[in-house]
Design a protein around this motif. Structure first.
Motif, PDB file in Angstrom:
ATOM      1  N   LYS A  38       1.107  -1.251   0.459  1.00  0.00           N
ATOM      2  CA  LYS A  38       0.584   0.498  -0.175  1.00  0.00           C
ATOM      3  C   LYS A  38       0.654   1.045   0.041  1.00  0.00           C
ATOM      4  O   LYS A  38       0.896   2.398  -0.657  1.00  0.00           O
ATOM      5  N   THR A  39       2.313   1.179   0.685  1.00  0.00           N
ATOM      6  CA  THR A  39       2.729   2.361   0.490  1.00  0.00           C
ATOM      7  C   THR A  39       3.377   2.488  -0.318  1.00  0.00           C
ATOM      8  O   THR A  39       3.740   3.652  -0.785  1.00  0.00           O
ATOM      9  N   ARG A  40       4.043   1.445  -1.088  1.00  0.00           N
ATOM     10  CA  ARG A  40       4.236   1.838  -2.067  1.00  0.00           C
ATOM     11  C   ARG A  40       3.919   2.210  -3.617  1.00  0.00           C
ATOM     12  O   ARG A  40       4.348   3.366  -4.000  1.00  0.00           O
ATOM     13  N   LYS A  41       2.588   1.650  -4.087  1.00  0.00           N
ATOM     14  CA  LYS A  41       1.648   1.736  -4.569  1.00  0.00           C
ATOM     15  C   LYS A  41       1.740   3.765  -4.745  1.00  0.00           C
ATOM     16  O   LYS A  41       1.086   4.676  -4.800  1.00  0.00           O
ATOM     17  N   PHE A  42       0.808   4.142  -3.083  1.00  0.00           N
ATOM     18  CA  PHE A  42       1.019   5.202  -2.714  1.00  0.00           C
ATOM     19  C   PHE A  42       1.997   5.631  -3.060  1.00  0.00           C
ATOM     20  O   PHE A  42       1.631   7.026  -3.975  1.00  0.00           O
ATOM     21  N   ASN A  43       3.007   5.720  -2.725  1.00  0.00           N
ATOM     22  CA  ASN A  43       4.013   6.456  -3.356  1.00  0.00           C
ATOM     23  C   ASN A  43       4.201   6.673  -5.111  1.00  0.00           C
ATOM     24  O   ASN A  43       4.620   8.192  -5.347  1.00  0.00           O
ATOM     25  N   ALA A  44       4.314   5.401  -5.379  1.00  0.00           N
ATOM     26  CA  ALA A  44       4.399   5.472  -6.580  1.00  0.00           C
ATOM     27  C   ALA A  44       3.423   6.464  -7.492  1.00  0.00           C
ATOM     28  O   ALA A  44       3.157   7.410  -8.288  1.00  0.00           O
ATOM     29  N   HIS A  45       1.666   6.235  -7.103  1.00  0.00           N
ATOM     30  CA  HIS A  45       1.040   7.254  -7.204  1.00  0.00           C
ATOM     31  C   HIS A  45       1.003   8.991  -6.953  1.00  0.00           C
ATOM     32  O   HIS A  45       1.063  10.044  -7.421  1.00  0.00           O
ATOM     33  N   LEU A  46       1.469   9.066  -6.133  1.00  0.00           N
ATOM     34  CA  LEU A  46       2.004  10.400  -5.153  1.00  0.00           C
ATOM     35  C   LEU A  46       2.943  11.345  -6.099  1.00  0.00           C
ATOM     36  O   LEU A  46       3.258  12.033  -7.128  1.00  0.00           O
ATOM     37  N   LEU A  47       4.308  10.244  -6.425  1.00  0.00           N
ATOM     38  CA  LEU A  47       5.458  10.866  -7.500  1.00  0.00           C
ATOM     39  C   LEU A  47       4.067  11.398  -8.971  1.00  0.00           C
ATOM     40  O   LEU A  47       5.340  11.886  -9.782  1.00  0.00           O
ATOM     41  N   GLU A  48       3.702  10.140  -9.667  1.00  0.00           N
ATOM     42  CA  GLU A  48       2.792  10.215 -10.543  1.00  0.00           C
ATOM     43  C   GLU A  48       1.753  11.888 -10.922  1.00  0.00           C
ATOM     44  O   GLU A  48       2.146  13.269 -11.494  1.00  0.00           O
ATOM     45  N   LYS A  49       1.285  12.270  -9.972  1.00  0.00           N
ATOM     46  CA  LYS A  49       0.551  13.228  -9.590  1.00  0.00           C
ATOM     47  C   LYS A  49       1.924  14.922  -9.623  1.00  0.00           C
ATOM     48  O   LYS A  49       1.375  15.813 -10.236  1.00  0.00           O
ATOM     49  N   PHE A  50       2.596  14.369  -8.644  1.00  0.00           N
ATOM     50  CA  PHE A  50       4.291  16.005  -8.550  1.00  0.00           C
ATOM     51  C   PHE A  50       4.450  15.988 -10.052  1.00  0.00           C
ATOM     52  O   PHE A  50       4.048  16.839 -10.431  1.00  0.00           O
ATOM     53  N   SER A  51       5.000  14.825 -10.686  1.00  0.00           N
ATOM     54  CA  SER A  51       5.148  14.707 -11.904  1.00  0.00           C
ATOM     55  C   SER A  51       4.162  15.750 -13.180  1.00  0.00           C
ATOM     56  O   SER A  51       4.824  16.713 -13.955  1.00  0.00           O
ATOM     57  N   CYS A  52       3.444  15.119 -13.030  1.00  0.00           N
ATOM     58  CA  CYS A  52       2.036  15.723 -13.324  1.00  0.00           C
ATOM     59  C   CYS A  52       1.447  17.101 -13.354  1.00  0.00           C
ATOM     60  O   CYS A  52       1.629  18.336 -14.393  1.00  0.00           O
ATOM     61  N   HIS A  53       2.112  17.689 -12.297  1.00  0.00           N
ATOM     62  CA  HIS A  53       1.649  18.852 -11.879  1.00  0.00           C
ATOM     63  C   HIS A  53       2.513  20.203 -12.094  1.00  0.00           C
ATOM     64  O   HIS A  53       2.612  20.813 -12.341  1.00  0.00           O
ATOM     65  N   LEU A  54       3.882  19.480 -11.680  1.00  0.00           N
ATOM     66  CA  LEU A  54       4.858  19.798 -12.155  1.00  0.00           C
ATOM     67  C   LEU A  54       5.534  20.458 -14.079  1.00  0.00           C
ATOM     68  O   LEU A  54       6.244  20.772 -13.949  1.00  0.00           O
ATOM     69  N   GLY A  55       4.281  19.153 -14.554  1.00  0.00           N
ATOM     70  CA  GLY A  55       4.888  19.780 -15.902  1.00  0.00           C
ATOM     71  C   GLY A  55       6.106  18.098 -16.423  1.00  0.00           C
ATOM     72  O   GLY A  55       6.711  18.658 -17.501  1.00  0.00           O
ATOM     73  N   LEU A  56       5.934  17.352 -15.595  1.00  0.00           N
ATOM     74  CA  LEU A  56       7.878  16.663 -16.155  1.00  0.00           C
ATOM     75  C   LEU A  56       7.114  15.492 -16.820  1.00  0.00           C
ATOM     76  O   LEU A  56       6.459  14.993 -16.340  1.00  0.00           O
ATOM     77  N   ASP A  57       7.490  14.993 -17.333  1.00  0.00           N
ATOM     78  CA  ASP A  57       7.404  13.397 -18.045  1.00  0.00           C
ATOM     79  C   ASP A  57       7.587  12.327 -17.113  1.00  0.00           C
ATOM     80  O   ASP A  57       9.331  12.364 -16.853  1.00  0.00           O
ATOM     81  N   PHE A  58       6.302  11.916 -16.748  1.00  0.00           N
ATOM     82  CA  PHE A  58       6.620  10.959 -15.680  1.00  0.00           C
ATOM     83  C   PHE A  58       7.546   9.459 -16.518  1.00  0.00           C
ATOM     84  O   PHE A  58       8.048   9.316 -15.507  1.00  0.00           O
ATOM     85  N   THR A  59       7.462   8.898 -17.494  1.00  0.00           N
ATOM     86  CA  THR A  59       8.090   8.405 -17.877  1.00  0.00           C
ATOM     87  C   THR A  59       9.708   8.284 -17.659  1.00  0.00           C
ATOM     88  O   THR A  59      10.397   7.019 -17.060  1.00  0.00           O
ATOM     89  N   ALA A  60       9.639   9.173 -18.102  1.00  0.00           N
ATOM     90  CA  ALA A  60      11.634   9.571 -17.838  1.00  0.00           C
ATOM     91  C   ALA A  60      12.102   9.282 -15.324  1.00  0.00           C
ATOM     92  O   ALA A  60      12.943   8.844 -16.141  1.00  0.00           O
ATOM     93  N   ILE A  61      10.665   9.932 -14.882  1.00  0.00           N
ATOM     94  CA  ILE A  61      10.826   9.838 -13.859  1.00  0.00           C
ATOM     95  C   ILE A  61      10.572   8.111 -13.276  1.00  0.00           C
ATOM     96  O   ILE A  61      11.880   7.451 -12.889  1.00  0.00           O
ATOM     97  N   LYS A  62      10.255   7.721 -13.723  1.00  0.00           N
ATOM     98  CA  LYS A  62       9.654   6.046 -13.577  1.00  0.00           C
ATOM     99  C   LYS A  62      11.244   5.583 -14.471  1.00  0.00           C
ATOM    100  O   LYS A  62      11.556   4.511 -13.072  1.00  0.00           O
ATOM    101  N   SER A  63      11.733   5.710 -15.278  1.00  0.00           N
ATOM    102  CA  SER A  63      12.972   4.580 -15.726  1.00  0.00           C
ATOM    103  C   SER A  63      13.783   5.482 -14.775  1.00  0.00           C
ATOM    104  O   SER A  63      15.222   4.583 -14.766  1.00  0.00           O
ATOM    105  N   SER A  64      14.180   6.247 -13.969  1.00  0.00           N
ATOM    106  CA  SER A  64      15.237   6.200 -12.930  1.00  0.00           C
ATOM    107  C   SER A  64      15.903   6.008 -12.560  1.00  0.00           C
ATOM    108  O   SER A  64      14.417   4.993 -11.507  1.00  0.00           O
ATOM    109  N   GLN A  65      17.069   5.709 -11.942  1.00  0.00           N
ATOM    110  CA  GLN A  65      17.500   5.098 -10.825  1.00  0.00           C
ATOM    111  C   GLN A  65      16.622   4.771  -9.345  1.00  0.00           C
ATOM    112  O   GLN A  65      16.407   3.879  -8.718  1.00  0.00           O
TER     113      GLN A  65
END
Length: 78
Positions: A38-65
């Motif tokens: 549940k924590t992992r899924k929430f954190n991934a969702h939160l990172l996706e929301k942040f990237s969306c609101h900041l105009g960042l490419d989520f696929t680049a963030i998801k593929s990072s180390q």
């Protein structure tokens, strides 16, 4: 009542499937922490929301180390 029960069991089975797919070969663990997932899924969702609101490419963030480390933040170490 039956639908809710079946839906919850389906969710748990899908969680088990995903856990087995991501498990390391030879780890031999049988315990799944629902709280950690549940924590992992929430954190991934939160990172996706942040990237969306900041105009960042989520696929680049998801593929990072560091993405996995950020998703595991706060999860119970097993």
């Amino acid at each position: 009542m039956g639908f809710h029960f079946n839906a919850s069991l389906t969710a748990l089975n899908l969680l088990r499937l995903e856990d087995r797919q991501q498990a390391v070969e030879g780890a031999g663990r049988n315990v799944i922490s629902i709280a950690s997932w549940k924590t992992r899924k929430f954190n991934a969702h939160l990172l996706e929301k942040f990237s969306c609101h900041l105009g960042l490419d989520f696929t680049a963030i998801k593929s990072s180390q560091g993405f996995a480390a950020l998703c595991n933040y706060g999860a119970i170490a097993a």
